[in-house]
Design a protein around this motif. Sequence first.
Motif, mmCIF file in Angstrom:
data_model
loop_
_atom_site.group_PDB
_atom_site.id
_atom_site.type_symbol
_atom_site.label_atom_id
_atom_site.label_comp_id
_atom_site.label_asym_id
_atom_site.label_seq_id
_atom_site.Cartn_x
_atom_site.Cartn_y
_atom_site.Cartn_z
ATOM 1 N N THR A 26 22.510 7.529 36.669
ATOM 2 C CA THR A 26 22.268 6.730 35.461
ATOM 3 C C THR A 26 23.180 5.514 35.474
ATOM 4 N N THR A 27 22.686 4.388 34.989
ATOM 5 C CA THR A 27 23.537 3.196 34.906
ATOM 6 C C THR A 27 24.620 3.418 33.858
ATOM 7 N N LEU A 28 25.722 2.684 34.002
ATOM 8 C CA LEU A 28 26.849 2.843 33.080
ATOM 9 C C LEU A 28 26.438 2.501 31.640
ATOM 10 N N SER A 29 25.654 1.430 31.472
ATOM 11 C CA SER A 29 25.243 1.029 30.125
ATOM 12 C C SER A 29 24.362 2.089 29.474
ATOM 13 N N ASP A 30 23.423 2.657 30.222
ATOM 14 C CA ASP A 30 22.557 3.702 29.670
ATOM 15 C C ASP A 30 23.353 4.963 29.335
ATOM 16 N N ALA A 31 24.328 5.282 30.174
ATOM 17 C CA ALA A 31 25.176 6.448 29.909
ATOM 18 C C ALA A 31 26.019 6.232 28.648
ATOM 19 N N MET A 32 26.541 5.007 28.479
ATOM 20 C CA MET A 32 27.334 4.700 27.289
ATOM 21 C C MET A 32 26.474 4.691 26.035
ATOM 22 N N ALA A 33 25.205 4.280 26.176
ATOM 23 C CA ALA A 33 24.313 4.203 25.021
ATOM 24 C C ALA A 33 24.039 5.580 24.413
ATOM 25 N N GLN A 34 24.272 6.653 25.156
ATOM 26 C CA GLN A 34 24.062 8.002 24.653
ATOM 27 C C GLN A 34 25.153 8.441 23.685
ATOM 28 N N HIS A 35 26.188 7.612 23.524
ATOM 29 C CA HIS A 35 27.335 7.972 22.678
ATOM 30 C C HIS A 35 27.644 6.834 21.705
ATOM 31 N N PRO A 36 26.769 6.608 20.703
ATOM 32 C CA PRO A 36 26.958 5.484 19.783
ATOM 33 C C PRO A 36 28.211 5.580 18.923
ATOM 34 N N ARG A 37 28.740 6.790 18.742
ATOM 35 C CA ARG A 37 29.973 6.938 17.964
ATOM 36 C C ARG A 37 31.166 6.339 18.690
ATOM 37 N N VAL A 38 31.104 6.286 20.005
ATOM 38 C CA VAL A 38 32.218 5.764 20.807
ATOM 39 C C VAL A 38 31.932 4.346 21.283
ATOM 40 N N PHE A 39 30.724 4.113 21.785
ATOM 41 C CA PHE A 39 30.345 2.801 22.329
ATOM 42 C C PHE A 39 29.198 2.226 21.491
ATOM 43 N N ASP A 40 29.478 1.197 20.697
ATOM 44 C CA ASP A 40 28.443 0.616 19.855
ATOM 45 C C ASP A 40 27.543 -0.313 20.670
ATOM 46 N N ARG A 41 26.567 -0.945 19.998
ATOM 47 C CA ARG A 41 25.596 -1.810 20.672
ATOM 48 C C ARG A 41 26.277 -2.993 21.366
ATOM 49 N N LEU A 42 27.347 -3.482 20.777
ATOM 50 C CA LEU A 42 28.070 -4.597 21.381
ATOM 51 C C LEU A 42 28.559 -4.230 22.775
#
Length: 314
Positions: A26-42
Amino acid sequence: ILTAMLKIGVLKKALRKVKDDVEQGTTLSDAMAQHPRVFDRLYVNMVRAGEAGGILDIILVRLADFREKSEKIAREIKSAMIYPIAVLTIAAVIVTGIIIFIIPKFKEIFDDFEIELPALTVLLLDISDLLVNEWWKPLSVIVTFVVALIIIRRFEKGRYYVDYTKLYMPVFGEIVRKSSISRFCRTLGTLLESGVSLVEALQILRNATGNEVVGAVVGNIELAVKQGDPLTKPLRSTKVFDEMTVSMIEVGDEAGEIPAMLMRIANNFDNEVDALVAGMKALLEPALIVGLGCTVGFIVIALFMPMIELMNKL
């Protein structure tokens, strides 16, 4: 390495899951998108732009700088509020203790000698009686206000008017307004520098301003840009952004250097916020001293005026 350094918590669990997802392709951005509490849309969109442009390392450095500068302003504002809040809390406890435990003793003395009390003394005794015998009345007013504010903030219109009040309240309003403009400019500039399109950047920024009034302005800008209007046209229709800021953005737009100009504006507003916070701290100290002096003076005068009459009577 990061997961080993962090203590057990939401961030460590999220990073562990991101690591597992990346290892599975999985790409890093897609993996981060699974955790909106930690990594927001920005964060997610900037990382995605860095992956597309092959400059992920640069984007991560920009994100770190952005977070450091944002947190710096927030820390300065919070630190400026610690001293006055502490002083006011201690003073309120002391004055409340005097009114509840000391003033009733004087009331008994005045009642025993049946002397005519001055208006100031009557007012002080009424306040003491309210806090001792009818304490639920002021408490219910405070609770009602807090509950009403919580309910109001649950609605979009309510949040808008509360944030509008924050922007234009005395002393603190100027700090909130300049901080909001700085956040807007720095976030938009960081997104544009990272290769995110203007429309997409505005969509992200609309939910990341931290202020409903500024968020509404961003929504108007997004709509205007989609219709082909210049970026600065909707800014001029609001009182949030001053003419100098709009003119600087317009110059950056004409020169094709909007990101650099936005970052420069953000730095200028950060410096202004620093100066305002320092000035507020310098203003609050004498204001607190004068306020406490007036409160203590009122109590002393209200108590000793009938005491002098009592001494003369004796």
